[in-house]
Design an enzyme around this catalytic site. Structure first.
Site, PDB file in Angstrom:
ATOM      1  N   SER A 163     -17.452 -88.949   7.863  1.00 18.86           N
ATOM      2  CA  SER A 163     -18.660 -89.168   8.649  1.00 18.86           C
ATOM      3  C   SER A 163     -19.935 -88.883   7.858  1.00 18.86           C
ATOM      4  O   SER A 163     -20.276 -89.604   6.925  1.00 18.86           O
ATOM      5  CB  SER A 163     -18.582 -88.329   9.924  1.00 18.86           C
ATOM      6  N   HIS A 366     -13.362 -90.390  16.720  1.00 15.12           N
ATOM      7  CA  HIS A 366     -14.067 -89.898  15.533  1.00 15.12           C
ATOM      8  C   HIS A 366     -13.442 -88.612  14.991  1.00 15.12           C
ATOM      9  O   HIS A 366     -13.163 -88.510  13.785  1.00 15.12           O
ATOM     10  CB  HIS A 366     -15.539 -89.675  15.883  1.00 15.12           C
TER      11      HIS A 366
END
Length: 393
Positions: A163, A366
């Protein structure tokens, strides 16, 4: 209503005591208890931030098989080096790489649990928190890479990012292309760049975040969600297995990162909150949610300040064509923060993508790329296979 609940919870966590009882020694002890060697190192960035990073130079009782093969792992927003090891030897990417003979380094960025010191500022001052992930890319990551290369006496290393760790890599590679020669290969897990298609509660929060930019530019930036005892008490009560409120805990999380009961480890997941979240600057969130809707560019300060800083009314876009490091991208279908459409846009702008792996065996969200039950089988084993192709014999 869901957003209001989340916002109240975050505010309570944010203004709780930010000193973390589980100190850096707890992280190093965690690594040691699993049977691995561990070291702590301090880095000073050009703008004065002092970062503590961690190294796993091998398995206890064994030397590194090939000291030339170094891997740096960089965490995401609100994360820390602990994220790469807290899931244990059977799941952790850091331990998997160590078992394969790699010299593993775990990075930390300014503002998290291990980046709260500065040569001039106290972490309680507004000046300390005046940074976004742009500074992580032009200061923190280059300083970390230079330190590791100098310490290990090698010319380049492999890089694995999650990320925001990928965001700062893209910033560095775009604006400081000389550092592309210092990275042999990058594995990007759910890489965040332009967030054009985000879903979930963050889309509802976007107007509030944009409005807050006016306030913090005048009043000062601040820390968001540091690790705290109150947070652990809350998560231990709400998120533990067999708690009547466990599904409420998941509702809060899934509204941000994406649906994903498939990969949640109901027993271990509450333990994640002993280390995560680890704090960040509110300016990092603003930069993502308010400034990257149209393109992947630098921080938008407004018309007049943009003219002073950039000689333009709009912030410059990062020239991703400069990032010529071989890169493999891994992403999932249920990721609200880095959805497949945004990954496809990023892939087209990078000149040397050697593979894009859309993991469909499970509906990964995520956080699954760090804490998912089956993430070693789904992603990490393949990451190691590809990194092995870039080994120095």
């Amino acid at each position: 209503m869901v957003f209001k609940i989340i916002f109240v919870v975050l505010c309570v966590m944010n203004f709780s005591k930010s000193a973390i009882p589980d100190s850096d020694k707890s992280v190093t002890r965690l690594i040691e208890d699993y049977g691995y060697l561990v070291e702590s190192h301090n880095i000073v960035t050009k703008d004065g931030y002092i970062l503590e990073i961690h190294r796993i130079p091998g398995i206890r009782g064994e030397n590194i098989k090939n000291k030339k093969n170094v891997v740096l792992l960089m965490h995401g927003l609100l994360g820390s080096s602990a994220d790469w090891v807290l899931t244990g030897p059977n799941r952790s990417l850091a331990f998997l790489l160590a078992e394969n003979g790699y010299d593993v380094w775990l990075g930390n960025n300014r503002g998290n649990t291990f980046g709260k010191n500065h040569k001039s500022y106290l972490s309680t001052s507004f000046g300390f928190w005046d940074f976004s992930w742009h500074e992580l890319g032009i200061y923190d990551l280059p300083a970390t890479i230079d330190y590791i290369l100098k310490t290990t006496k090698i010319r380049n290393l492999n890089y694995v990012c999650f990320s925001q760790g990928c965001t700062q890599f893209l910033v560095m590679g775009s604006l400081m292309p000389e550092y592309n020669k210092k990275i042999r290969f990058t594995a990007a897990l759910a890489p965040a760049s332009a967030l054009k298609n985000i879903k979930g509660v963050m889309t509802l929060a976007s107007p509030f975040i944009s409005f807050s930019k006016i306030l913090v530019e005048n009043l000062g930036y601040f820390e968001l969600i540091p690790s705290s005892s109150l947070l652990r008490i809350f998560t231990n009560y709400v998120c533990r297995e067999n708690s009547g409120l466990q599904n409420f805990c998941y509702l809060l999380i899934f509204n941000i990162v994406g649906n994903g009961l498939e990969e949640i480890d109901r027993v271990q997941f509450p333990d994640v909150f002993s280390y995560f979240p680890a704090g960040c600057s509110w300016k990092q969130v603003i930069h993502y949610i308010s400034d990257t809707k149209e393109y992947f560019g630098q921080y938008n300060y407004g018309l007049m300040k943009n003219l002073r800083l950039y000689n333009s009314t709009i912030p410059p876009e990062y020239p991703l064509k400069n990032v010529n490091v071989p890169i493999a991208i891994f992403h999932g279908p249920n990721d609200y923060l880095v959805p497949p459409q945004d990954v496809a846009i990023l892939e087209k702008k990078l000149p040397n993508v050697v593979g894009r792996f859309f993991v469909t065996e499970r509906k990964l969200n995520h956080l699954d790329f760090m804490f998912g039950r089956n993430i070693r089988h789904l992603v990490y084993n393949r990451v190691v296979q590809i990194i092995n192709l870039f080994k120095i014999d």
